[in-house]
Design an enzyme around this catalytic site. Structure first.
Site, short mmCIF file in Angstrom:
data_model
loop_
_atom_site.label_atom_id
_atom_site.label_comp_id
_atom_site.label_asym_id
_atom_site.label_seq_id
_atom_site.Cartn_x
_atom_site.Cartn_y
_atom_site.Cartn_z
N SER A 7 0.85 -1.19 0.00
CA SER A 7 0.00 0.00 0.00
C SER A 7 0.88 1.24 0.00
CB SER A 7 -0.91 0.01 1.23
OG SER A 7 -1.44 1.31 1.37
N HIS A 31 -0.93 -1.08 -4.56
CA HIS A 31 -2.22 -0.81 -3.94
C HIS A 31 -2.29 0.68 -3.61
CE1 HIS A 31 -5.86 -1.92 -1.65
NE2 HIS A 31 -5.48 -0.98 -0.80
N ASP A 33 -4.61 3.78 -2.17
CA ASP A 33 -5.77 4.08 -1.32
C ASP A 33 -6.26 5.49 -1.55
OD1 ASP A 33 -6.08 1.68 0.41
OD2 ASP A 33 -3.98 2.13 0.84
N MET A 35 -9.00 8.26 -0.50
CA MET A 35 -9.95 8.59 0.58
C MET A 35 -10.50 9.99 0.38
SD MET A 35 -7.68 7.27 3.77
CE MET A 35 -6.78 5.70 3.71
N HIS A 64 -7.99 1.36 -4.63
CA HIS A 64 -9.00 1.07 -3.59
C HIS A 64 -9.70 2.37 -3.25
CE1 HIS A 64 -9.57 -0.05 0.98
NE2 HIS A 64 -10.72 0.12 0.35
N MET A 66 -12.09 4.65 -1.34
CA MET A 66 -12.86 4.84 -0.10
C MET A 66 -13.55 6.18 -0.24
SD MET A 66 -9.89 3.41 2.40
CE MET A 66 -8.70 3.43 1.07
N MET A 135 -11.76 -6.00 4.15
CA MET A 135 -10.95 -5.17 5.05
C MET A 135 -10.72 -5.95 6.35
SD MET A 135 -10.30 -2.44 3.37
CE MET A 135 -9.34 -1.73 4.71
N GLY A 140 -9.54 3.54 6.34
CA GLY A 140 -9.31 4.95 6.64
C GLY A 140 -7.88 5.29 7.03
N PHE A 141 -7.20 4.34 7.65
CA PHE A 141 -5.85 4.64 8.13
C PHE A 141 -4.94 3.43 7.99
CE2 PHE A 141 -8.85 7.34 10.29
CZ PHE A 141 -8.25 8.59 10.24
N GLY A 142 -3.67 3.70 7.67
CA GLY A 142 -2.67 2.65 7.72
C GLY A 142 -2.25 2.42 9.15
N GLY A 143 -1.55 1.33 9.37
CA GLY A 143 -0.94 1.08 10.67
C GLY A 143 -1.88 0.62 11.78
N ASP A 173 -6.87 -6.57 3.39
CA ASP A 173 -6.22 -5.26 3.53
C ASP A 173 -6.37 -4.73 4.94
OD1 ASP A 173 -5.28 -2.66 3.18
OD2 ASP A 173 -6.89 -2.03 1.82
N GLY A 174 -5.23 -4.50 5.59
CA GLY A 174 -5.23 -3.86 6.91
C GLY A 174 -4.51 -4.69 7.96
N GLY A 175 -3.37 -4.20 8.42
CA GLY A 175 -2.65 -4.91 9.48
C GLY A 175 -2.06 -6.24 9.03
N GLY A 195 0.90 -2.25 4.01
CA GLY A 195 1.49 -0.92 4.00
C GLY A 195 2.64 -0.84 4.96
N SER A 196 2.32 -0.67 6.24
CA SER A 196 3.39 -0.51 7.24
C SER A 196 4.35 -1.68 7.26
CB SER A 196 2.83 -0.31 8.64
OG SER A 196 1.48 -0.05 8.64
#
Ligand code: DX5
Ligand code: ZN
Length: 213
Positions: A7, A31, A33, A35, A64, A66, A135, A140-143, A173-175, A195-196
């Site tokens: 991401s 990827h 994002d 928003m 993606h 949002m 998801m 809405g947020f990375g990390g 997607d996410g974490g 991402g992170s």
């Protein structure tokens, strides 16, 4: 085949070209994002960044969205260089039409749900989509921290996809990180967004390789 999609929200925007080259070399998909500050309580970036990445990308661009009413913007993202475009099921009144619109632009069409929306609500649209994005955090947020219920959700969706004999990859997607990648793959996930985990790693190439292994 499992594909890793870094991401770019977590990329170094002062040295974007360096991170684009890293993805070209070691990963499978970009990827991106998008928003709008309305559908999610955050803003990210828009067309100029997508175009800049597209100009150097040698791997497909997965956008993606949002944003509310994605139908207003899918054409511009396709023109900006998107190969895959996904939107949230509850961001539009007419998901079927938006899926068809994305396909008519020559892109793969993806449908996304947040963790609080039942997997079964996707079932009426499985034949009209080219991939599904589940998801594993609230968009809405990375990390953010990975939500463990995702494993069961991937499993339920995968069972229905197989029951219908569809070729419909599941993206998560996410974490996502090397600590949960193998379990997600075992449940049926085929595209892992990170991402992170990738960009905060001291060795992104090794992190990507370990998520595929
Ligand atoms: C969150 C985005 C994600 C995010 C993932 O709304 O959809 O793609 O960038 O970031 P990590 O991997 O850090 O959770
Ligand atoms: Zn995303």
């Amino acid at each position: 085949m499992v594909r890793i999609a870094p991401s770019m929200l977590s990329a170094d925007f002062l040295h974007l070209e360096k991170d684009v080259e890293m993805v070209n070399r070691y990963a499978d998909i970009f990827h991106l994002d998008i928003m709008d500050g309305v559908f999610v309580p955050n803003l990210s970036y828009g067309f100029p960044i997508v175009e800049a990445i597209a100009s150097k990308a040698e791997k497909p661009l997965d956008v993606h969205l949002m944003i509310i009413n994605p139908e207003k913007y899918v054409e511009r993202f396709a023109k900006a260089g998107a190969d895959m475009i996904s939107f949230h099921l509850n961001a539009t009144e007419k998901p079927e039409e938006v899926l068809a619109q994305i396909r008519s632009l020559g892109c793969k069409a993806g449908l996304v749900i947040n963790p609080d929306i039942e997997v079964e609500s996707l079932f009426p649209y499985l034949e009209q989509a080219d991939y599904i994005l589940l998801m594993s955090v609230f968009a809405g947020f990375g990390g953010q921290k990975f939500i463990e219920e995702t494993y069961g959700r991937v499993e339920r969706l995968k069972a229905e996809i197989d029951r219908r004999g569809l070729n419909l990859p599941i993206e998560v997607d996410g974490g996502v990180s090397p600590s949960n990648a193998a379990a997600l793959i075992a449940k049926g996930a085929e595209i892992l967004v990170a991402g992170s985990a990738v960009f905060k790693s001291t060795d992104p190439a090794a992190t990507i390789a370990s998520m595929k292994a």
